[in-house]
Scaffold this active site. Structure first.
Site, PDB file in Angstrom:
ATOM      1  CB  ALA A  59      -0.978  -0.169   1.279  1.00 56.76           C
ATOM      2  CD  GLU A  61       5.618  -0.147  -1.222  1.00 55.84           C
ATOM      3  OE1 GLU A  61       6.607   0.004  -0.675  1.00 55.84           O
ATOM      4  OE2 GLU A  61       4.650  -1.016  -1.226  1.00 55.84           O
ATOM      5  CB  VAL A  84      -3.479  -1.294   5.492  1.00 57.81           C
ATOM      6  CG1 VAL A  84      -2.694  -1.087   6.591  1.00 57.81           C
ATOM      7  CG2 VAL A  84      -2.751  -0.646   4.227  1.00 57.81           C
ATOM      8  CD  GLU A  88       0.393  -8.102  18.945  1.00 60.74           C
ATOM      9  OE1 GLU A  88       1.290  -7.975  19.413  1.00 60.74           O
ATOM     10  OE2 GLU A  88      -0.211  -9.279  18.387  1.00 60.74           O
ATOM     11  CB  THR A  89       3.118  -1.631  15.889  1.00 64.69           C
ATOM     12  OG1 THR A  89       3.161  -1.966  14.377  1.00 64.69           O
ATOM     13  CG2 THR A  89       3.858  -3.055  16.484  1.00 64.69           C
ATOM     14  CG  HIS A  91       4.086  -0.570   9.886  1.00 64.35           C
ATOM     15  ND1 HIS A  91       5.106   0.244   9.621  1.00 64.35           N
ATOM     16  CD2 HIS A  91       3.765  -1.353   8.798  1.00 64.35           C
ATOM     17  CE1 HIS A  91       5.429  -0.096   8.245  1.00 64.35           C
ATOM     18  NE2 HIS A  91       4.638  -1.002   7.910  1.00 64.35           N
ATOM     19  NE  ARG A 130     -15.600  -2.501   5.613  1.00 61.53           N
ATOM     20  CZ  ARG A 130     -16.210  -3.178   6.741  1.00 61.53           C
ATOM     21  NH1 ARG A 130     -16.058  -4.473   6.812  1.00 61.53           N
ATOM     22  NH2 ARG A 130     -17.131  -2.398   7.682  1.00 61.53           N
TER      23      ARG A 130
END
Length: 159
Positions: A59, A61, A84, A88-89, A91, A130
């Site tokens: 994603a 890029e 995406v 847990e982070t 990012h 989705r």
């Protein structure tokens, strides 16, 4: 159909528009159906339309590829597709925000509709809902928005 679903544009009698789909290869299980639904819907709404596909690793890029496609000025609309999944982070959230801001900037910079369907989802259940079926398929909705916006931009540009 959900109340907030985008209204389907009319079917053109003659294709006059060209589109590019820029899609992430990451989470391809979910992205590929988005590509397929988007392509099929564009072909339904604009029979014979030129639809090109650009695949990128992830994603993050997508905006660069969208910029390179937009700069060529050969497309009436660009659809950005990716998934995406929240981890847990932070990012995933950082990627989603960066991609969103970049896509809006590119649409305005190049005066071309860039339809943002880089989905930032909580989990795979949301992705399945989705991306995999026709009921809430965001690829289908992206195609409808791309066709509607491309027609609107073309009309406004000719006046």
């Amino acid at each position: 159909m959900p109340k907030s679903a985008f209204i389907r544009p009319r079917i053109a009698t003659k294709a006059s528009l060209s589109f590019a789909i820029v899609a992430s290869q990451y989470n391809n299980t979910y992205v590929q159906p988005l590509v397929e639904f988007a392509t099929a819907e564009i072909n339904e709404l604009e029979p014979g339309a030129n639809v090109s596909l650009v695949r990128v690793p992830g994603a993050f890029e997508i905006p660069l590829a969208v910029k390179l496609v937009a700069r060529r000025k050969q497309c009436d609309g660009i659809i950005a597709l990716g998934v995406v999944l929240q981890g847990e982070t932070a990012h995933a959230e950082l990627i989603a925000k960066s991609v969103t801001e970049a896509l809006m900037r590119l649409a305005l910079e190049f005066s071309v509709p860039v339809i943002h369907e880089v989905l930032f989802l909580k989990d795979e259940e949301q992705a399945k809902a989705r991306c995999l079926g026709p009921k809430l398929n965001r690829g289908l909705e992206a195609a409808r928005a791309a066709v509607a916006m491309a027609r609107t931009v073309k009309q406004l540009s000719s006046n």
